[in-house]
Design an enzyme around this catalytic site. Structure first.
Site, PDB file in Angstrom:
ATOM      1  N   ARG A  24      14.818  -2.020   2.979  1.00 44.71           N
ATOM      2  CA  ARG A  24      14.746  -2.603   4.287  1.00 44.71           C
ATOM      3  C   ARG A  24      15.565  -3.987   4.202  1.00 44.71           C
ATOM      4  NH1 ARG A  24       8.841  -1.595   4.813  1.00 44.71           N
ATOM      5  NH2 ARG A  24       8.433   0.066   3.799  1.00 44.71           N
ATOM      6  N   GLY A  71      -4.700  -1.835  -1.028  1.00 41.59           N
ATOM      7  CA  GLY A  71      -3.653  -0.651  -1.023  1.00 41.59           C
ATOM      8  C   GLY A  71      -3.894   0.627  -0.532  1.00 41.59           C
ATOM      9  N   ASP A 127       7.669   2.159   8.988  1.00 41.43           N
ATOM     10  CA  ASP A 127       6.196   1.567   9.235  1.00 41.43           C
ATOM     11  C   ASP A 127       5.646   1.633  10.464  1.00 41.43           C
ATOM     12  OD1 ASP A 127       6.503   0.921   6.303  1.00 41.43           O
ATOM     13  OD2 ASP A 127       6.840  -1.275   6.622  1.00 41.43           O
ATOM     14  N   LYS A 167       1.447   6.345   0.994  1.00 38.87           N
ATOM     15  CA  LYS A 167       0.951   5.356   1.723  1.00 38.87           C
ATOM     16  C   LYS A 167      -0.370   5.551   1.668  1.00 38.87           C
ATOM     17  CE  LYS A 167       1.232   2.560   5.711  1.00 38.87           C
ATOM     18  NZ  LYS A 167       2.112   2.275   7.046  1.00 38.87           N
ATOM     19  N   ASP A 226      10.674  -7.155   7.219  1.00 38.66           N
ATOM     20  CA  ASP A 226      10.276  -6.217   6.212  1.00 38.66           C
ATOM     21  C   ASP A 226      10.018  -4.816   6.774  1.00 38.66           C
ATOM     22  OD1 ASP A 226       8.219  -8.013   7.325  1.00 38.66           O
ATOM     23  OD2 ASP A 226       7.042  -6.484   6.002  1.00 38.66           O
ATOM     24  N   ARG A 267       0.844  -1.231   0.093  1.00 37.07           N
ATOM     25  CA  ARG A 267       0.004  -0.152   0.109  1.00 37.07           C
ATOM     26  C   ARG A 267       0.901   1.315   0.150  1.00 37.07           C
ATOM     27  NH1 ARG A 267      -1.240  -2.117   5.079  1.00 37.07           N
ATOM     28  NH2 ARG A 267      -0.334  -1.281   6.883  1.00 37.07           N
TER      29      ARG A 267
END
Length: 520
Positions: A199, A135, A279, A122, A269, A103
């Site tokens: 990442r 997404g 994140d 995002k 991740d 997303r």
């Protein structure tokens, strides 16, 4: 609106030749080109002026229709090709295979004043990596990410940044608690930035597929652009690359522990190769000091990513990165030495961090015991971590008998601090005072130093939820206020004193204020 576009990731690394935006396994590519979904009615609600300036944007740019369209995904900036990154990862300790930007859509890279920024949306629609998702992102998670990424920066914690918060005008279906009660929520889009969003999982993807050619390309690219001091590609530079990432990761987690931040989803991740907090999902700050606390409902049973386990999880994730880089190094000894050094350095840096929180400068062998005794005291009864350390800065040497009364507002149940518990606290304050007697700092000097590392204001979950509830009704004033408060987290800011307070009772078990899910 003119941006100094200097794309590298999607120009220097292999792209997915297939242009169709369908969910699929993508091989021998670091990214897939994809266009953002055009929102039905984008509306800008807040902009970080600091990040706008970092991109070279003016106040006039921010008011323009072009800004609204580009940073909502409605139009594509001239000469650029948006893309989603391919990566894999271990999720909650299990290999998950290909993941990727499900997303998130990268718009372009901007260089301004010798600083490179990868710019990413995002919540702007599906990508080949969306799997079962759509997404999109919803307003509640977007507000949390927007506020927190900027708040972390001002706390001096390495982090991705945020430029803008918009609503899309579209409704998004979400099952917030994964309990079968899905409902429609307001869709939103956050524009976030970092020098790079690479990442650990980007490297794991190629290693797992034995695609050594592209693993080398990705590693060489990363070193060339973000660690050029390590020199040209070689076994030595790859080892030093891993050593540097290990050090940055440890420093990041020490910062998390210092401010009481719990990431909640430390999957590989979600681990930045630059040592950034990345994140912002079900994160949270410690309310009461508790090594076993996790903000993530998905992690509630095993508590893999609990506060006290974050340093261990950093090491575990680094081991997965080491396994991914091994084909380029082909020598286990230096890797093992780096990972062992992480453990040694954690003990040293953690103790050093705690000294700074307590205003201690002179190192002695008794320091570790003093810290452990303090932790035991903090666990006697629910004690607010942020309030405790901030109030402790007001301690005056030679007054151990006043210590407990000084910090009483940090206790959630002050009536519990009596008898043996009270005695244990009083014993600790005597030991603390004895330590301070050997320090050369005055009380005022110590308070200044302590207040520089112990924030007064952090983004507690209930604060974010209050802002979300108001914004959901169309009032973004609390988003604006909290953004302002959190820009100066170490300052007194008496006009915002109401935010220097324990979590209210009504928020103890309220959805969004205690535990959160990964749902966005």
């Amino acid at each position: 609106m003119k941006l100094n576009i200097r794309d590298t990731f999607n120009c220097e690394l292999p792209s997915d030749p297939q242009r169709e935006n369908s969910r699929r396994q993508v091989h021998e590519a670091t990214h897939s080109y994809v266009k953002p979904k055009v929102p039905s009615q984008p509306q800008l609600h807040h902009v970080s002026k600091a990040m706008a300036e970092a991109l070279g944007l003016t106040d006039e740019d921010l008011k323009s229709d072009e800004f609204l369209k580009v940073f909502s995904g409605a139009t594509i900036y001239p000469g650029t090709e948006p893309y989603a990154m391919a990566y894999a990862g271990h999720q909650f300790g299990n290999w998950a295979g290909q993941l990727g930007d499900g997303r998130a859509i990268n718009l372009f890279e901007v260089v301004h004043q010798d600083q490179r920024w990868a710019v990413q949306l995002k919540g702007a629609g599906e990508t080949p990596y969306s799997r079962q998702g759509d997404g999109y992102a919803v307003l509640r998670s977007s507000i949390r990410e927007y506020l927190c990424s900027e708040a972390m920066h001002y706390l001096d914690v390495p982090t991705t940044r945020a430029l803008s918060l918009m609503t899309s005008g579209d409704e998004v279906l979400r099952d917030m608690l994964y309990n079968g009660n899905a409902d429609y929520e307001k869709g939103a889009i956050v524009c976030r930035l970092a020098p790079s969003f690479i990442r650990f999982g980007n490297f794991e993807l190629f290693a797992a597929r034995n695609d050594i050619k592209n693993l080398k390309k990705l590693t060489d690219y990363t070193i060339s652009h973000f660690y050029p001091e390590l020199g040209p590609p070689s076994k030595t530079s790859y080892i030093e690359f891993f050593r540097t990432v290990t050090q940055k990761t440890l420093d990041l987690i020490i910062h998390w522990q210092r401010v009481g931040f719990v990431h909640g989803v430390m999957n590989t991740d979600n681990m930045s190769i630059l040592g950034l907090t990345i994140d912002y999902g079900p994160y949270g700050w410690l309310e009461d000091f508790d090594f076993g606390w996790t903000p993530n409902t998905t992690d509630n049973q095993n508590k893999r990513y609990r506060y006290g386990n974050q340093p261990n999880m950093g090491l575990w994730n680094l081991l997965q990165l080491a396994n991914a880089l091994y084909p380029l190094i082909e020598d286990a000894a230096p890797i093992e030495a780096i990972l062992k050094q992480y453990q040694v350095d954690f003990e040293t840096k953690s103790l050093q961090m705690m000294r700074s929180k307590l205003g201690i400068q002179k190192v002695s062998e008794e320091d570790a015991q003093l810290m452990m005794q303090l932790e035991d005291c903090l666990l006697l009864s629910e004690t607010d971590m942020t309030l405790f350390f901030r109030l402790l800065s007001q301690y005056k040497k030679g007054t151990p008998e006043l210590g407990v009364s000084l910090i009483k507002d940090a206790f959630y149940h002050p009536n519990e601090i009596q008898a043996e518990r009270l005695q244990q606290w009083e014993t600790w304050f005597k030991a603390y005072d004895s330590k301070l007697q050997n320090e050369t700092l005055t009380d005022v000097e110590r308070q200044t130093k302590m207040n520089a590392v112990n924030p007064k204001y952090v983004l507690r979950n209930y604060m974010a939820q209050l802002a979300i509830d108001k914004a959901d009704g169309g009032d973004f004033s609390l988003v604006v206020e909290l953004f302002q408060v959190l820009k100066s987290p170490y300052e007194e800011q008496p006009q915002y004193e109401q935010w220097f307070a324990k979590r209210p009772d009504w928020a103890r078990h309220k959805v969004g204020c205690s535990m959160l899910s990964c749902s966005s």
